[in-house]
Design an enzyme around this catalytic site. Structure first.
Site, mmCIF file in Angstrom:
data_model
loop_
_atom_site.group_PDB
_atom_site.id
_atom_site.type_symbol
_atom_site.label_atom_id
_atom_site.label_comp_id
_atom_site.label_asym_id
_atom_site.label_seq_id
_atom_site.Cartn_x
_atom_site.Cartn_y
_atom_site.Cartn_z
ATOM 1 N N TYR A 144 0.826 -1.215 0.000
ATOM 2 C CA TYR A 144 0.000 0.000 0.000
ATOM 3 C C TYR A 144 0.851 1.253 0.000
ATOM 4 O O TYR A 144 2.070 1.192 0.145
ATOM 5 C CB TYR A 144 -0.963 -0.020 1.185
ATOM 6 C CG TYR A 144 -0.352 0.325 2.536
ATOM 7 C CD1 TYR A 144 0.511 -0.540 3.199
ATOM 8 C CD2 TYR A 144 -0.637 1.544 3.164
ATOM 9 C CE1 TYR A 144 1.051 -0.219 4.442
ATOM 10 C CE2 TYR A 144 -0.100 1.871 4.409
ATOM 11 C CZ TYR A 144 0.742 0.981 5.037
ATOM 12 O OH TYR A 144 1.278 1.308 6.251
ATOM 13 N N GLU B 50 12.106 2.453 14.149
ATOM 14 C CA GLU B 50 11.161 3.510 13.756
ATOM 15 C C GLU B 50 9.951 3.452 14.668
ATOM 16 O O GLU B 50 9.922 2.675 15.622
ATOM 17 C CB GLU B 50 10.760 3.315 12.285
ATOM 18 C CG GLU B 50 10.100 1.978 12.021
ATOM 19 C CD GLU B 50 9.732 1.766 10.549
ATOM 20 O OE1 GLU B 50 9.560 2.744 9.820
ATOM 21 O OE2 GLU B 50 9.594 0.593 10.161
ATOM 22 N N LYS C 168 6.359 -1.780 2.043
ATOM 23 C CA LYS C 168 5.152 -1.196 2.639
ATOM 24 C C LYS C 168 4.004 -2.194 2.468
ATOM 25 O O LYS C 168 3.123 -2.043 1.613
ATOM 26 C CB LYS C 168 4.843 0.172 2.011
ATOM 27 C CG LYS C 168 3.975 1.038 2.912
ATOM 28 C CD LYS C 168 4.079 2.497 2.552
ATOM 29 C CE LYS C 168 3.067 3.372 3.270
ATOM 30 N NZ LYS C 168 3.181 3.419 4.724
ATOM 31 N N LEU D 41 10.852 1.244 7.258
ATOM 32 C CA LEU D 41 10.317 1.750 5.999
ATOM 33 C C LEU D 41 10.988 3.094 5.726
ATOM 34 O O LEU D 41 11.037 3.946 6.608
ATOM 35 C CB LEU D 41 8.809 1.956 6.118
ATOM 36 C CG LEU D 41 8.180 2.427 4.818
ATOM 37 C CD1 LEU D 41 8.019 1.259 3.861
ATOM 38 C CD2 LEU D 41 6.852 3.097 5.069
HETATM 39 N N1 PDD Z 1 2.732 5.247 7.572
HETATM 40 N N2 PDD Z 1 7.373 3.855 9.009
HETATM 41 C C1 PDD Z 1 6.217 3.176 9.031
HETATM 42 C C2 PDD Z 1 6.175 1.835 9.680
HETATM 43 C C3 PDD Z 1 5.069 3.733 8.416
HETATM 44 O O1 PDD Z 1 3.909 3.042 8.427
HETATM 45 C C4 PDD Z 1 5.152 5.023 7.848
HETATM 46 C C5 PDD Z 1 3.967 5.682 7.179
HETATM 47 C C6 PDD Z 1 6.386 5.698 7.860
HETATM 48 C C7 PDD Z 1 6.557 7.069 7.247
HETATM 49 O O2 PDD Z 1 6.501 7.018 5.844
HETATM 50 P P1 PDD Z 1 6.026 8.285 4.980
HETATM 51 O O3 PDD Z 1 6.861 9.442 5.431
HETATM 52 O O4 PDD Z 1 6.289 7.895 3.582
HETATM 53 O O5 PDD Z 1 4.565 8.497 5.292
HETATM 54 C C8 PDD Z 1 7.473 5.072 8.433
HETATM 55 C C9 PDD Z 1 1.557 5.654 6.850
HETATM 56 C C10 PDD Z 1 1.293 7.120 6.917
HETATM 57 C C11 PDD Z 1 0.393 4.789 7.290
HETATM 58 O O6 PDD Z 1 0.610 3.582 7.396
HETATM 59 O O7 PDD Z 1 -0.710 5.301 7.475
#
Ligand code: PDD
Length: 288
Positions: free
Chosen positions: A33, A181, A149, A205
């Site tokens: 996703y 993270e 992801k 991620l």
């Molecule tokens: N989550 N790490 C994890 C485990 C994440 O699920 C996310 C983002 C990030 C940050 O990635 P980005 O800057 O590309 O949003 C890091 C999204 C927002 C979610 O699952 O809703």
């Protein structure tokens, strides 16, 4: 929540968007996703999100059902269909499709399922940005492919609920004594006026926001180091930030009940927050 969603080639009302129960996303969490913020009708870093989607699909060996041009066109139409929403958060997912339940991949003839929807983007309120938020730590109980992801998010769900149960904003994870993270965010640390970030690896991620923060640090002469961050460095940090597409940047002011630095968002956070907002606004003007 926007009413119009995209499912397998068609735009339709959410209530009419249904998938068979044998979809492998439902059976196995077998899919990937993206979450993409949209400010004032403009998708932020859309190409980077589409590239990361492609990387996730390749990593799990799902054929990308759309070309980059088609992804762009579909998402831009989804934004337009839901333009009644102020700022939007696009969610898209691709699963390995519908097939009799068997862990092994289905025949190549089975088409991936593609779904996308738009929700109201709720970035943190000014009050929250100014006050900062609390977090807890937990062992990183996830697998070794966190750079994908993937929609299979059971560990993240449990970790995030731990934060909710303790009435804090995020759970920050440690793996063998090293920062990885947050349950749905990347984590940055400030120590001795230097910004520290864990390097890209299979244990986290790579956030699109993470990349933006490091680019802003580099282009504005902010001292920074991409290197593993130990639990000791995390616990003694002057500042801790979490970042994501929906949270942007938020300061963590308390970790496991202990104050971080002075117990309020620090000076480097204030600077980066302002840089991020400027960048966002400029970017939106450019892409208009
Ligand atoms: N989550 N790490 C994890 C485990 C994440 O699920 C996310 C983002 C990030 C940050 O990635 P980005 O800057 O590309 O949003 C890091 C999204 C927002 C979610 O699952 O809703």
């Amino acid at each position: 929540m926007g009413d119009t969603v995209y499912l397998n080639g068609a735009f339709l009302p959410l209530a009419q968007a249904t998938i068979p129960v044998l979809d492998r996303g439902f059976m196995f969490g077998d899919g990937v996703y993206e979450v993409i913020p949209v400010y004032n009708g403009q998708a932020f870093r859309l190409d980077e999100h589409i590239q990361r989607l492609q990387a996730s699909l390749a990593a799990v060996r799902i054929r990308n059902p759309l070309t980059t041009v088609a992804w762009r066109a579909m998402l831009l139409q989804l934004i337009a269909e839901n333009k009644a929403l102020q700022d939007q958060s696009l969610y898209l997912q691709v699963t390995r499709g519908v097939a009799p339940r068997d862990q092994a991949f289905p025949p190549a003839s089975v088409a991936p399922t593609v779904f996308a929807m738009s929700m109201t983007l709720q970035t943190p309120s000014t009050a929250l940005v100014q006050s900062g938020v609390a977090a807890i730590t937990a062992l990183d109980i996830r697998w070794d492919r966190c750079n994908i992801k993937a929609i299979s998010l059971l560990a993240n769900v449990l970790l995030r609920q731990q934060a909710v149960d303790e009435a804090v904003a995020e759970t920050i994870m440690l793996r063998e004594g090293w920062l990885t993270e947050g349950s749905s965010t990347n984590v940055f640390v400030v120590a001795q006026d230097k910004l520290l970030a864990p390097p890209k690896s299979q244990h986290m991620l790579t956030g699109v926001t993470y990349d933006v923060i490091l680019e802003l640090a580099a282009s504005h002469g902010i001292a920074h180091l991409v290197a593993p961050v130990s639990e000791a460095q995390l616990r003694s940090a002057d500042e801790i930030w979490i970042t994501s597409s929906t949270k942007e940047i938020l300061a963590i002011i308390s970790l496991d009940g202990q104050s971080v630095g002075q117990g309020q968002p620090g000076p480097l956070f204030q600077r980066m927050y302002a840089l991020y907002q400027d960048f966002k606004n400029q970017y939106m003007r450019h892409t208009r």
